[in-house]
Scaffold this active site. Structure first.
Site, PDB file in Angstrom:
ATOM      1  N   ARG A  13       0.106  12.351  -8.758  1.00 45.24           N
ATOM      2  CA  ARG A  13       1.024  11.265  -8.661  1.00 45.24           C
ATOM      3  C   ARG A  13       1.806  11.430  -9.322  1.00 45.24           C
ATOM      4  O   ARG A  13       2.782  10.235  -8.368  1.00 45.24           O
ATOM      5  CB  ARG A  13      -0.341  10.680  -9.142  1.00 45.24           C
ATOM      6  CG  ARG A  13      -1.311  10.034  -8.722  1.00 45.24           C
ATOM      7  CD  ARG A  13      -2.516   8.967  -9.326  1.00 45.24           C
ATOM      8  NE  ARG A  13      -3.736   8.289  -9.174  1.00 45.24           N
ATOM      9  CZ  ARG A  13      -4.367   8.109  -8.270  1.00 45.24           C
ATOM     10  NH1 ARG A  13      -3.834   7.898  -7.124  1.00 45.24           N
ATOM     11  NH2 ARG A  13      -5.937   8.127  -7.790  1.00 45.24           N
ATOM     12  N   GLU A  70       0.308  -0.487  -0.242  1.00 43.53           N
ATOM     13  CA  GLU A  70       0.125  -0.057  -0.366  1.00 43.53           C
ATOM     14  C   GLU A  70       0.686   1.570   0.080  1.00 43.53           C
ATOM     15  O   GLU A  70       1.966   1.343   0.412  1.00 43.53           O
ATOM     16  CB  GLU A  70      -0.696   0.255   1.634  1.00 43.53           C
ATOM     17  CG  GLU A  70      -2.063  -0.423   1.148  1.00 43.53           C
ATOM     18  CD  GLU A  70      -3.161   0.559  -0.208  1.00 43.53           C
ATOM     19  OE1 GLU A  70      -2.441   1.131  -0.352  1.00 43.53           O
ATOM     20  OE2 GLU A  70      -4.292   0.629   0.475  1.00 43.53           O
ATOM     21  N   ASP A  71       0.210   2.534  -0.463  1.00 42.95           N
ATOM     22  CA  ASP A  71       1.577   3.909  -0.901  1.00 42.95           C
ATOM     23  C   ASP A  71       0.771   4.055   0.806  1.00 42.95           C
ATOM     24  O   ASP A  71       2.049   5.174   1.708  1.00 42.95           O
ATOM     25  CB  ASP A  71       0.440   4.628  -1.581  1.00 42.95           C
ATOM     26  CG  ASP A  71      -0.592   4.748  -1.602  1.00 42.95           C
ATOM     27  OD1 ASP A  71      -1.839   3.761  -1.404  1.00 42.95           O
ATOM     28  OD2 ASP A  71      -1.452   5.499  -2.301  1.00 42.95           O
ATOM     29  N   PHE A  78      -1.687  16.359   4.670  1.00 39.50           N
ATOM     30  CA  PHE A  78      -2.707  16.093   3.392  1.00 39.50           C
ATOM     31  C   PHE A  78      -1.386  16.203   2.217  1.00 39.50           C
ATOM     32  O   PHE A  78      -0.739  17.275   2.063  1.00 39.50           O
ATOM     33  CB  PHE A  78      -3.371  16.979   2.825  1.00 39.50           C
ATOM     34  CG  PHE A  78      -4.410  16.017   1.529  1.00 39.50           C
ATOM     35  CD1 PHE A  78      -5.182  15.051   2.178  1.00 39.50           C
ATOM     36  CD2 PHE A  78      -3.873  16.723   1.108  1.00 39.50           C
ATOM     37  CE1 PHE A  78      -5.858  14.349   1.346  1.00 39.50           C
ATOM     38  CE2 PHE A  78      -4.551  15.617  -0.623  1.00 39.50           C
ATOM     39  CZ  PHE A  78      -5.065  14.581  -0.883  1.00 39.50           C
ATOM     40  N   ASP A 110      -3.859   5.330   6.316  1.00 36.69           N
ATOM     41  CA  ASP A 110      -4.788   6.691   7.106  1.00 36.69           C
ATOM     42  C   ASP A 110      -5.630   6.133   7.938  1.00 36.69           C
ATOM     43  O   ASP A 110      -4.948   5.962   9.204  1.00 36.69           O
ATOM     44  CB  ASP A 110      -5.361   7.431   5.573  1.00 36.69           C
ATOM     45  CG  ASP A 110      -5.666   8.662   6.302  1.00 36.69           C
ATOM     46  OD1 ASP A 110      -5.369   8.720   7.249  1.00 36.69           O
ATOM     47  OD2 ASP A 110      -5.927   9.600   5.321  1.00 36.69           O
TER      48      ASP A 110
HETATM   49  C1  PRP Z   1      -5.934   5.639  -0.480  1.00 33.41           C
HETATM   50  C2  PRP Z   1      -4.456   4.565  -0.160  1.00 33.41           C
HETATM   51  C3  PRP Z   1      -5.031   3.505   0.818  1.00 33.41           C
HETATM   52  C4  PRP Z   1      -6.294   4.189   1.216  1.00 33.41           C
HETATM   53  C5  PRP Z   1      -5.575   4.525   2.665  1.00 33.41           C
HETATM   54  O1  PRP Z   1      -6.470   5.382  -1.575  1.00 33.41           O
HETATM   55  O2  PRP Z   1      -4.273   4.026  -1.529  1.00 33.41           O
HETATM   56  O3  PRP Z   1      -5.947   2.235  -0.577  1.00 33.41           O
HETATM   57  O4  PRP Z   1      -6.974   5.777   0.830  1.00 33.41           O
HETATM   58  O5  PRP Z   1      -6.672   5.375   2.747  1.00 33.41           O
HETATM   59  P1  PRP Z   1      -7.529   4.970   4.912  1.00 33.41           P
HETATM   60  O6  PRP Z   1      -6.255   3.417   4.909  1.00 33.41           O
HETATM   61  O7  PRP Z   1      -7.778   6.247   5.457  1.00 33.41           O
HETATM   62  O8  PRP Z   1      -8.365   3.660   4.461  1.00 33.41           O
HETATM   63  P2  PRP Z   1      -6.960   5.909  -2.086  1.00 33.41           P
HETATM   64  O9  PRP Z   1      -9.174   5.546  -2.166  1.00 33.41           O
HETATM   65  O10 PRP Z   1      -7.085   7.394  -2.911  1.00 33.41           O
HETATM   66  O11 PRP Z   1      -7.313   5.905  -3.770  1.00 33.41           O
HETATM   67  P3  PRP Z   1      -5.938   5.832  -4.717  1.00 33.41           P
HETATM   68  O12 PRP Z   1      -4.663   4.303  -4.599  1.00 33.41           O
HETATM   69  O13 PRP Z   1      -6.319   5.325  -6.248  1.00 33.41           O
HETATM   70  O14 PRP Z   1      -5.730   7.395  -4.939  1.00 33.41           O
END
Ligand code: PRP
Length: 187
Positions: free
Chosen positions: A171, A105-106, A158, A109
């Site tokens: 990105r 995962e990136d 953010f 949160d």
């Molecule tokens: C981001 C990230 C995680 C998630 C984390 O994805 O890649 O999957 O949010 O947030 P959380 O811990 O509050 O659930 P996002 O939904 O922004 O999609 P993306 O990777 O396509 O930008």
């Protein structure tokens, strides 16, 4: 046409430089390679934000490995807040039954997305399932999930870049930076 310089103008502070990210990703790759030596690893990355991290991390793991890609989106939230309601847009391409799986995962949160994904992947009966995240924002956590490999712990700001977006932009920045609040003010 928007230039990268224009994107960079929206960044208030660079939190992680390109060099700092590369060095930490190499560390993580070494650690993962040592831990999984002699096993066949499957890296499962979650699009779209994890794309640069996955691409860099896999090349730092000198083991025979498979990759698979999922895409999920949380809905009902906003551009800066996830809702915890997760929809699978793209599922795994192959079975992970009896495989050693590392979820890449990136950012974690609230942990709601990861919580959903861990339950989903466990249901596919992998031999093992661990979690690797580049960024961890513990101040925002709503669901506690143990993370096995973590690149950086970051403050509750953010951030965009190196895969992370705001409204699908930023990105492609090579670093992770804090978005100026005026960019998303009024959301
Ligand atoms: C981001 C990230 C995680 C998630 C984390 O994805 O890649 O999957 O949010 O947030 P959380 O811990 O509050 O659930 P996002 O939904 O922004 O999609 P993306 O990777 O396509 O930008």
């Amino acid at each position: 046409m928007t230039k990268t310089a224009d994107l960079e103008a929206d960044i208030g502070e660079i939190l992680l430089t390109e060099e700092a990210i590369a060095s930490r990703v190499a560390d993580l790759g070494r650690q993962i390679a040592a831990d999984y030596a002699g096993r066949t690893l499957t890296l499962v990355s979650v699009l779209k934000g994890s794309l640069p991290f996955m691409a860099d991390l896999m090349r730092q793991i000198p083991l025979p490995l498979r990759i698979d890609l999922m895409e999920v989106s949380s809905y009902g939230g906003t551009a800066t807040e996830s809702s915890g309601l997760v929809r699978i847009i793209k599922d795994l391409s192959a079975s992970i039954a009896d495989e050693d799986v590392l979820l890449v995962e990136d950012i974690i949160d609230t942990g709601l997305t990861l919580n959903y994904l861990v339950r989903y992947l466990r249901g596919k009966n992998p031999a093992s399932l661990r979690i690797c995240t580049l960024l961890d924002k513990p101040a925002r956590r709503l669901v506690d999930i143990p993370v096995d490999y973590q690149g950086f712990e970051i403050p509750d700001q953010f951030v965009v870049g190196y895969g992370l977006d705001y409204g699908e932009r930023y990105r492609n920045l090579r670093f992770v930076g804090v978005l100026r609040p005026e960019v998303y003010a009024g959301e």
